[in-house]
Design an enzyme around this catalytic site. Structure first.
Site, PDB file in Angstrom:
ATOM      1  N   GLU A   2      77.825  78.393 -19.119  1.00  0.00           N
ATOM      2  CA  GLU A   2      78.850  79.160 -18.428  1.00  0.00           C
ATOM      3  C   GLU A   2      79.562  78.240 -17.445  1.00  0.00           C
ATOM      4  O   GLU A   2      79.045  77.215 -17.045  1.00  0.00           O
ATOM      5  CB  GLU A   2      78.226  80.357 -17.692  1.00  0.00           C
ATOM      6  CG  GLU A   2      77.473  81.295 -18.594  1.00  0.00           C
ATOM      7  CD  GLU A   2      78.323  81.925 -19.675  1.00  0.00           C
ATOM      8  OE1 GLU A   2      79.543  82.067 -19.505  1.00  0.00           O
ATOM      9  OE2 GLU A   2      77.764  82.258 -20.726  1.00  0.00           O
ATOM     10  N   HIS A  33      80.534  52.139 -24.890  1.00  0.00           N
ATOM     11  CA  HIS A  33      81.855  51.514 -24.925  1.00  0.00           C
ATOM     12  C   HIS A  33      82.954  52.530 -24.654  1.00  0.00           C
ATOM     13  O   HIS A  33      84.110  52.274 -24.925  1.00  0.00           O
ATOM     14  CB  HIS A  33      82.066  50.808 -26.261  1.00  0.00           C
ATOM     15  CG  HIS A  33      81.067  49.718 -26.472  1.00  0.00           C
ATOM     16  ND1 HIS A  33      81.114  48.531 -25.778  1.00  0.00           N
ATOM     17  CD2 HIS A  33      79.960  49.653 -27.242  1.00  0.00           C
ATOM     18  CE1 HIS A  33      80.087  47.781 -26.132  1.00  0.00           C
ATOM     19  NE2 HIS A  33      79.372  48.437 -27.020  1.00  0.00           N
ATOM     20  N   LYS A 153      92.711  84.356 -24.604  1.00  0.00           N
ATOM     21  CA  LYS A 153      92.563  85.255 -25.760  1.00  0.00           C
ATOM     22  C   LYS A 153      93.704  86.247 -25.852  1.00  0.00           C
ATOM     23  O   LYS A 153      94.200  86.538 -26.940  1.00  0.00           O
ATOM     24  CB  LYS A 153      91.225  85.994 -25.675  1.00  0.00           C
ATOM     25  CG  LYS A 153      90.022  85.118 -25.927  1.00  0.00           C
ATOM     26  CD  LYS A 153      88.735  85.913 -25.770  1.00  0.00           C
ATOM     27  CE  LYS A 153      87.515  85.064 -26.029  1.00  0.00           C
ATOM     28  NZ  LYS A 153      86.265  85.836 -25.871  1.00  0.00           N
TER      29      LYS A 153
END
Length: 188
Positions: A2, A33, A153
């Site tokens: 969360e 790297h 959403k």
């Protein structure tokens, strides 16, 4: 996990401190790297965890031993760094010394387990989930609300209709989003 990346407390007051550590990683030595240089030499203190296993799931010669030696070595390098005197003693030219000095004192943990199994993976997830909960409690923030995700959403529901429309939709987003939707539709 969360998100603790909140800008207000549970009481709705603005916070004036960082509330969202960023978690990322790579298996094996892949990160050496890419982001290890940031951790060793960067200006921001980035605590890190190394997770290793005594037994490998994929035996391949001495590969696992080499990987584990890198786990231990990176933690040691972060802890102790390298002084200008040590760098000079290696015969490094003076102009290069500042580039090869590492201040050390960079926090890290090593978590070791017998072998990566579903049970151990679950325990690791629970460990990090609990740390998120604990941080949220200390900072008085709601680690489990997802209002930012919810906004995305809601916007996605509108955009999906525009992406799938059989006719050119009337777009009322910002210019960047409108342009992206048009480009997507042209290239479908």
């Amino acid at each position: 996990m969360e998100s603790n990346g909140k800008h207000v407390t549970l009481a709705g007051k603005e916070v004036n401190y960082d509330t969202g550590p960023i978690y990322w990683g790579e298996p094996g030595t892949n990160g050496q790297h890419s982001f290890y240089q940031l951790i060793h030499q960067g200006t921001r203190l980035i605590p890190c965890d190394f997770i290793g296993f005594y037994k490998t799931l994929n035996p391949l010669g001495e590969h696992h031993t080499l990987l584990m030696s890198n786990v231990f070595a990176q933690a040691e390098a972060l802890a102790f760094g390298k002084t200008p005197e040590q760098v000079k003693a290696e015969g490094t030219p003076d102009w290069l010394v500042p580039h090869r000095v590492f201040q050390g004192n960079r926090p890290s943990n090593i978590v070791l387990a017998d072998q990566l199994t579903p049970e151990v993976l679950g325990k690791l997830v629970a460990l990090y989930e609990h740390s998120v909960f604990t941080q949220g409690t200390i900072w008085s923030i709601d680690s489990f609300d997802q209002w930012g995700v919810e906004l995305g959403k809601v916007l996605a529901k509108k955009i999906i209709g525009e992406l799938e429309s059989k006719t050119d939709p009337a777009l009322a987003h910002d210019s960047s989003t409108n342009s992206l939707i048009r480009r997507y539709r042209q290239n479908m």
